[in-house]
Motif scaffolding. Structure first.
Motif, PDB file in Angstrom:
ATOM      1  N   PHE A 146       6.169   1.876  -7.951  1.00 58.73           N
ATOM      2  CA  PHE A 146       6.996   1.165  -6.977  1.00 58.73           C
ATOM      3  C   PHE A 146       6.131   0.527  -5.895  1.00 58.73           C
ATOM      4  CE2 PHE A 146       9.995   0.799  -3.377  1.00 58.73           C
ATOM      5  CZ  PHE A 146      10.946   0.000  -4.005  1.00 58.73           C
ATOM      6  N   CYS A 147       4.850   0.881  -5.848  1.00 57.51           N
ATOM      7  CA  CYS A 147       3.940   0.194  -4.911  1.00 57.51           C
ATOM      8  C   CYS A 147       3.828  -1.283  -5.276  1.00 57.51           C
ATOM      9  CB  CYS A 147       2.565   0.856  -4.908  1.00 57.51           C
ATOM     10  SG  CYS A 147       1.700   0.811  -6.498  1.00 57.51           S
ATOM     11  N   ASN A 148       4.238  -1.644  -6.513  1.00 63.05           N
ATOM     12  CA  ASN A 148       4.302  -3.053  -6.914  1.00 63.05           C
ATOM     13  C   ASN A 148       5.628  -3.685  -6.497  1.00 63.05           C
ATOM     14  OD1 ASN A 148       1.789  -2.987  -8.288  1.00 63.05           O
ATOM     15  ND2 ASN A 148       2.790  -2.084 -10.080  1.00 63.05           N
ATOM     16  N   GLY A 149       6.519  -2.867  -5.931  1.00 60.37           N
ATOM     17  CA  GLY A 149       7.823  -3.383  -5.543  1.00 60.37           C
ATOM     18  C   GLY A 149       8.570  -3.932  -6.750  1.00 60.37           C
ATOM     19  N   HIS A 150       9.138  -5.123  -6.582  1.00 58.28           N
ATOM     20  CA  HIS A 150       9.860  -5.804  -7.663  1.00 58.28           C
ATOM     21  C   HIS A 150       9.046  -6.999  -8.161  1.00 58.28           C
ATOM     22  CE1 HIS A 150      12.796  -3.698  -5.139  1.00 58.28           C
ATOM     23  NE2 HIS A 150      13.469  -3.484  -6.255  1.00 58.28           N
ATOM     24  N   LYS A 173       0.836  -1.194   0.000  1.00 58.56           N
ATOM     25  CA  LYS A 173       0.000   0.000   0.000  1.00 58.56           C
ATOM     26  C   LYS A 173       0.873   1.246   0.000  1.00 58.56           C
ATOM     27  CE  LYS A 173      -3.814   0.606   0.427  1.00 58.56           C
ATOM     28  NZ  LYS A 173      -4.846   0.894  -0.622  1.00 58.56           N
ATOM     29  N   CYS A 174       0.523   2.199  -0.874  1.00 57.87           N
ATOM     30  CA  CYS A 174       1.272   3.445  -0.977  1.00 57.87           C
ATOM     31  C   CYS A 174       0.873   4.391   0.156  1.00 57.87           C
ATOM     32  CB  CYS A 174       0.992   4.100  -2.336  1.00 57.87           C
ATOM     33  SG  CYS A 174       1.941   5.621  -2.612  1.00 57.87           S
ATOM     34  N   VAL A 175       1.835   5.213   0.606  1.00 54.63           N
ATOM     35  CA  VAL A 175       1.578   6.148   1.696  1.00 54.63           C
ATOM     36  C   VAL A 175       0.659   7.284   1.259  1.00 54.63           C
ATOM     37  CG1 VAL A 175       3.569   7.626   1.222  1.00 54.63           C
ATOM     38  CG2 VAL A 175       2.726   7.404   3.574  1.00 54.63           C
ATOM     39  N   TYR A 176       0.631   7.579  -0.058  1.00 48.22           N
ATOM     40  CA  TYR A 176      -0.267   8.619  -0.553  1.00 48.22           C
ATOM     41  C   TYR A 176      -1.720   8.162  -0.467  1.00 48.22           C
ATOM     42  CZ  TYR A 176       3.521  11.426  -2.659  1.00 48.22           C
ATOM     43  OH  TYR A 176       4.619  12.218  -2.874  1.00 48.22           O
TER      44      TYR A 176
END
Length: 289
Positions: A132-136, A88-91
């Protein structure tokens, strides 16, 4: 002398010619599926709009447009790693949910943009960074992708490398990149046909150096940082991406034995070329057939 030195520098890419795009009749009857076209097309970008319209008309699958130029981004990626555990994104602009529900859930993803400063432009830069909320995690692997590009794409080697590398590492078959520099009608039609085939046949192409090398880098990174990047670690375990060579214990032991044998000059002389014959034996069977 100075003039000769300056002549060795690479020349700037030529201005795009923007060949006209012919409209095509659109027949929505009988179309199925879901192809999402992600674009930052501005209201006055008539050339890019014409490319998108023709692509949607000739495509045999249903399509829809997501114009990210109107998305209420609260900002660019902060690099805070808040999403490393939960995804989860902080935004609070819910872009992570929007990506998963409106874009990543489609059968195929097509990106449409006009080249700006040798890139996809600032809006796409923010859009890519926020993913980047999907990471790698290769969350869209297996889904084909394509690009509609207005601009002199043949003269943009860096952009070409980025597009190919992104598709390869993500596990997405790159159906093609259609631009308006030479023959946009033919290129758009070819992209639509290749995308149709890839969707209908669930086509997955073997990865090249970018795909194999990129995933090895990510695999090693997540394995080392699995205590922090927990969402990535769960994904890699679930999809069997931890394919470390050292897990093949039988093969490792055999290689130790072979290494010991060829380290002995006497045994090496006795074996001769038999070792190499054994290495190519499986390929010889295929060739002889």
């Amino acid at each position: 002398m100075a003039h000769d030195v300056y002549e060795t520098f690479p020349k700037h890419a030529a201005a795009p010619s923007h060949r006209p795009v012919s409209p095509a009749e659109s027949g929505e009857a009988g179309k199925t599926g879901d192809v999402v076209i992600v674009t930052d097309c501005a209201g006055d970008d008539t050339q890019l709009k014409a490319m998108i319209d023709r692509f949607r008309a000739v495509l045999k699958h249903k399509s829809r447009i997501v114009n990210i130029s109107g998305y209420p981004f609260q900002g660019g990626c902060l690099g805070c790693f808040h999403c490393a555990v939960s995804g989860k994104c902080v935004y609070k602009d819910v872009l992570d949910d929007f990506l998963r529900n409106e874009i990543q859930a489609a059968d195929a993803i097509v990106y449409a943009f006009s080249i700006k400063d040798h890139s996809m432009g600032s809006i796409f830069k923010m859009y890519d960074d926020r993913q980047f909320c999907n990471g790698h995690r290769t969350v869209t692997m297996g889904k084909p992708t394509g690009y509609l590009v207005s601009g002199n794409y043949p003269e943009e080697p860096n952009l070409q490398m980025i597009i190919e590398g992104r598709s390869e590492v993500g596990g997405n078959f790159l159906a093609g990149v259609a631009c308006d520099e030479i023959d946009p009608d033919a290129e758009i039609d070819r992209l639509a046909a290749r995308l149709d085939y890839a969707i209908s046949h669930r086509y997955i192409q073997p990865r090249n150096f970018y795909g194999v090398g990129g995933m090895k880098i990510f695999r090693d990174l997540i394995w080392l940082m699995r205590g922090m990047m927990k969402a990535d670690h769960r994904f890699y375990k679930k999809h069997g991406l931890y394919d470390f060579p050292q897990k093949q214990k039988g093969t490792v032991l055999k290689m130790y034995l072979v290494g010991a044998l060829i380290a002995s000059p006497r045994l090496k002389a006795k074996i001769g070329n038999k070792l190499f014959e054994g290495m190519i034996a499986p390929y010889r069977k295929v060739v002889e057939k």
